[in-house]
Motif scaffolding. Structure first.
Motif, PDB file in Angstrom:
ATOM      1  N   VAL A 134      -9.575   1.043   0.426  1.00  0.00           N
ATOM      2  CA  VAL A 134     -10.875   1.814   0.687  1.00  0.00           C
ATOM      3  C   VAL A 134     -11.209   2.465   1.839  1.00  0.00           C
ATOM      4  O   VAL A 134     -11.571   3.596   1.791  1.00  0.00           O
ATOM      5  N   VAL A 135     -10.647   1.992   2.764  1.00  0.00           N
ATOM      6  CA  VAL A 135     -10.799   2.664   4.211  1.00  0.00           C
ATOM      7  C   VAL A 135      -9.895   3.869   4.336  1.00  0.00           C
ATOM      8  O   VAL A 135     -10.128   4.960   5.006  1.00  0.00           O
ATOM      9  N   THR A 136      -8.693   3.892   3.511  1.00  0.00           N
ATOM     10  CA  THR A 136      -7.797   4.806   3.626  1.00  0.00           C
ATOM     11  C   THR A 136      -7.805   5.923   2.477  1.00  0.00           C
ATOM     12  O   THR A 136      -7.102   6.654   2.444  1.00  0.00           O
ATOM     13  N   HIS A 137      -8.720   5.298   1.694  1.00  0.00           N
ATOM     14  CA  HIS A 137      -8.905   6.302   0.314  1.00  0.00           C
ATOM     15  C   HIS A 137      -7.769   6.211  -0.667  1.00  0.00           C
ATOM     16  O   HIS A 137      -6.985   7.453  -0.846  1.00  0.00           O
ATOM     17  N   ASN A 138      -6.815   5.168  -0.634  1.00  0.00           N
ATOM     18  CA  ASN A 138      -5.791   5.183  -1.527  1.00  0.00           C
ATOM     19  C   ASN A 138      -5.757   5.052  -3.007  1.00  0.00           C
ATOM     20  O   ASN A 138      -6.222   4.052  -3.439  1.00  0.00           O
ATOM     21  N   ALA A 139      -5.834   6.337  -3.627  1.00  0.00           N
ATOM     22  CA  ALA A 139      -6.328   6.351  -4.828  1.00  0.00           C
ATOM     23  C   ALA A 139      -5.731   5.288  -5.929  1.00  0.00           C
ATOM     24  O   ALA A 139      -6.058   4.924  -6.825  1.00  0.00           O
ATOM     25  N   SER A 140      -4.152   5.522  -5.734  1.00  0.00           N
ATOM     26  CA  SER A 140      -3.342   4.918  -6.541  1.00  0.00           C
ATOM     27  C   SER A 140      -3.680   3.388  -6.524  1.00  0.00           C
ATOM     28  O   SER A 140      -3.710   2.617  -7.530  1.00  0.00           O
ATOM     29  N   VAL A 141      -3.849   2.680  -5.402  1.00  0.00           N
ATOM     30  CA  VAL A 141      -4.325   1.284  -5.091  1.00  0.00           C
ATOM     31  C   VAL A 141      -5.567   0.984  -5.873  1.00  0.00           C
ATOM     32  O   VAL A 141      -5.591  -0.102  -6.400  1.00  0.00           O
ATOM     33  N   LEU A 142      -6.605   1.941  -5.624  1.00  0.00           N
ATOM     34  CA  LEU A 142      -7.892   1.738  -6.159  1.00  0.00           C
ATOM     35  C   LEU A 142      -7.955   1.707  -7.655  1.00  0.00           C
ATOM     36  O   LEU A 142      -8.548   0.965  -8.391  1.00  0.00           O
ATOM     37  N   ALA A 148       0.846  -1.362  -0.005  1.00  0.00           N
ATOM     38  CA  ALA A 148       0.017  -0.114   0.002  1.00  0.00           C
ATOM     39  C   ALA A 148       0.878   1.293  -0.073  1.00  0.00           C
ATOM     40  O   ALA A 148       0.559   2.384  -0.461  1.00  0.00           O
ATOM     41  N   HIS A 149       2.048   1.314   0.910  1.00  0.00           N
ATOM     42  CA  HIS A 149       2.923   2.364   0.809  1.00  0.00           C
ATOM     43  C   HIS A 149       3.483   2.450  -0.256  1.00  0.00           C
ATOM     44  O   HIS A 149       3.730   3.703  -1.079  1.00  0.00           O
ATOM     45  N   HIS A 150       4.122   1.430  -1.057  1.00  0.00           N
ATOM     46  CA  HIS A 150       4.697   1.691  -2.381  1.00  0.00           C
ATOM     47  C   HIS A 150       3.804   2.022  -3.552  1.00  0.00           C
ATOM     48  O   HIS A 150       4.237   3.092  -4.318  1.00  0.00           O
ATOM     49  N   ILE A 151       2.891   1.446  -3.503  1.00  0.00           N
ATOM     50  CA  ILE A 151       1.975   1.926  -4.607  1.00  0.00           C
ATOM     51  C   ILE A 151       1.419   3.119  -4.715  1.00  0.00           C
ATOM     52  O   ILE A 151       1.242   3.968  -5.360  1.00  0.00           O
ATOM     53  N   GLY A 152       0.959   3.416  -3.371  1.00  0.00           N
ATOM     54  CA  GLY A 152       0.417   4.878  -3.007  1.00  0.00           C
ATOM     55  C   GLY A 152       1.523   6.104  -3.217  1.00  0.00           C
ATOM     56  O   GLY A 152       0.934   7.064  -3.620  1.00  0.00           O
TER      57      GLY A 152
END
Length: 406
Positions: free
Chosen positions: A119-127, A75-79
């Motif tokens: 979804v819960v952190t609204h990480n747009a890059s992952v989504l 999540a951190h890397h892709i974000g």
């Protein structure tokens, strides 16, 4: 030209996951060679997904804590990624669901947890990367279903008695519209059974409530998969917008809502979807409380969703110049929807004529609008043949007469 992997051997878990992702990106950018795939697989197996302990070269089981650590590192890397093309290529490489590969279930479990966190952190890059992955493996596939059933459990059904939408879901259409549209397709397919010829299973009311809120407040959401290019994807797969999965539920809803009204049983609100065959007999309903309110609300929601899909089809002409493919509705999937209605008709009682006619009206309305807006084209002979097997209906007669079908 090669990539130095020596640093990975000196890193402990979970630091090796983050560095492994960086090294994997470097390898992906190298010119294609016979060794490239093997190097990619080596990095993923031993340093990212950690299927093996690189120190002893043997498989190792991962517990929930280790899997969570992997998810957080991803999540951190892709974000932090700023290049959408590289981000999508990395994601497809990581989570490619190879058939008969024992690693695939583990990868899909990791992906499900990653998307749930996004979804819960609204990480747009992952989504956004997940949206591309869903489209590339097909939103109607079992792999997409596996990932989405976890999201349905985690976010759509946390409090079935509450009419309000869980807060993490509310802004998703604005944050990641392609992900939201593809999620609707994949999650609704868990219940719609589109393309199988089978009747749909009653979806939980909170799920229908959420989809209605999204689609009615964002009129062009269902068309996003048809208009958004996929950076970094050289051979994009055919996009499947959520139109037909939603339409199938709307067309069949008069039948299953009549069933719940007759039995005075509330609609399922917390039943979790599974990828095994689900039948109406498997629906577990607890108690008799609230059935009338459930049915009344559901009738209104399905009416709104049906109108929303008709408006969506009408608006295709306004986005046609931006569409990345010509096909909007697949004739084979339309045919399977008609076949499912035929199955419903066989089970229909003489007292169910009003719900039968409502179902046929909705089906005919969708096809009429789809034909008028050029959303349905190609070889339609089997569709006309299937329509002629349905009971008498004014709109269906109009449809057949308009197109000279006898």
């Amino acid at each position: 030209m090669s990539v130095d992997l020596g640093v990975l051997l000196r890193l402990e878990f979970p630091t090796c996951v983050r560095e492994g992702l960086r090294k994997l990106e470097e390898v992906i950018k190298l010119p294609t060679s016979s060794q490239q795939h093997g190097t990619q697989q080596y990095i993923m197996d031993e340093f990212i997904f950690c299927f093996k302990d690189h120190k002893i070269g043997k498989p190792k089981p991962l517990g929930p804590v280790e899997e969570l650590a992997i998810v957080q590192q991803m999540a951190h890397h892709i974000g932090e990624s700023v290049d959408a093309a590289s981000q999508n290529t990395l994601f497809i490489t990581l989570f490619h669901p190879a058939a008969n590969d024992v690693r695939t279930p583990h990868k899909l479990r990791i992906l499900g947890s990653l998307v749930s966190l996004a979804v819960v952190t609204h990480n747009a890059s992952v989504l956004e990367a997940t949206a591309v992955w869903l489209q590339q493996v097909c939103c109607l596939s079992s792999c997409s279903g596996e990932v989405c059933q976890g999201l349905v459990r985690d976010y759509f059904l946390p409090n079935p008695s509450s009419p309000s939408m869980p807060s993490p879901l509310t802004p998703l259409p604005s944050i990641a519209p392609l992900f939201t549209a593809n999620l609707i397709t994949a999650a609704s397919q868990l219940y719609a059974n589109l393309g199988t010829g089978n009747i749909c299973v009653v979806p939980p009311l909170p799920l229908v409530r959420t989809f209605a809120s999204w689609l009615c407040t964002h009129p062009h959401l269902a068309l996003v998969p048809l208009t958004q290019p996929l950076p970094g994807i050289s051979l994009p797969m055919t996009a499947v917008p959520p139109i037909l999965t939603i339409v199938k539920l709307c067309v069949e809803s008069p039948f299953f809502l009549r069933y719940h009204a007759q039995t005075q049983s509330p609609l399922p609100s917390s039943r979790r979807p599974t990828l095994t065959k689900i039948t109406q007999d498997m629906v577990k309903v607890e108690g008799k409380e609230g059935w009338k309110e459930d049915v009344q609300e559901a009738e209104e929601l399905y009416s709104k969703l049906h109108l929303s899909m008709l408006k969506t089809l009408q608006s295709v002409t306004t986005v046609r110049c931006r569409m990345t493919q010509r096909q909007v509705l697949c004739p084979k999937q339309v045919l399977s929807m008609i076949e499912a209605v035929s199955e419903r008709v066989k089970q229909c009682k003489s007292s169910d004529q009003d719900c039968l006619q409502l179902s046929l009206d909705r089906l005919a309305q969708v096809i009429l609008v789809a034909l008028r807006t050029d959303c349905l084209s190609g070889s339609l002979g089997d569709i006309w043949k299937a329509f002629r097997t349905l009971p008498s209906n004014r709109l269906i007669r109009t449809l057949l007469d308009t197109h000279g079908i006898r």
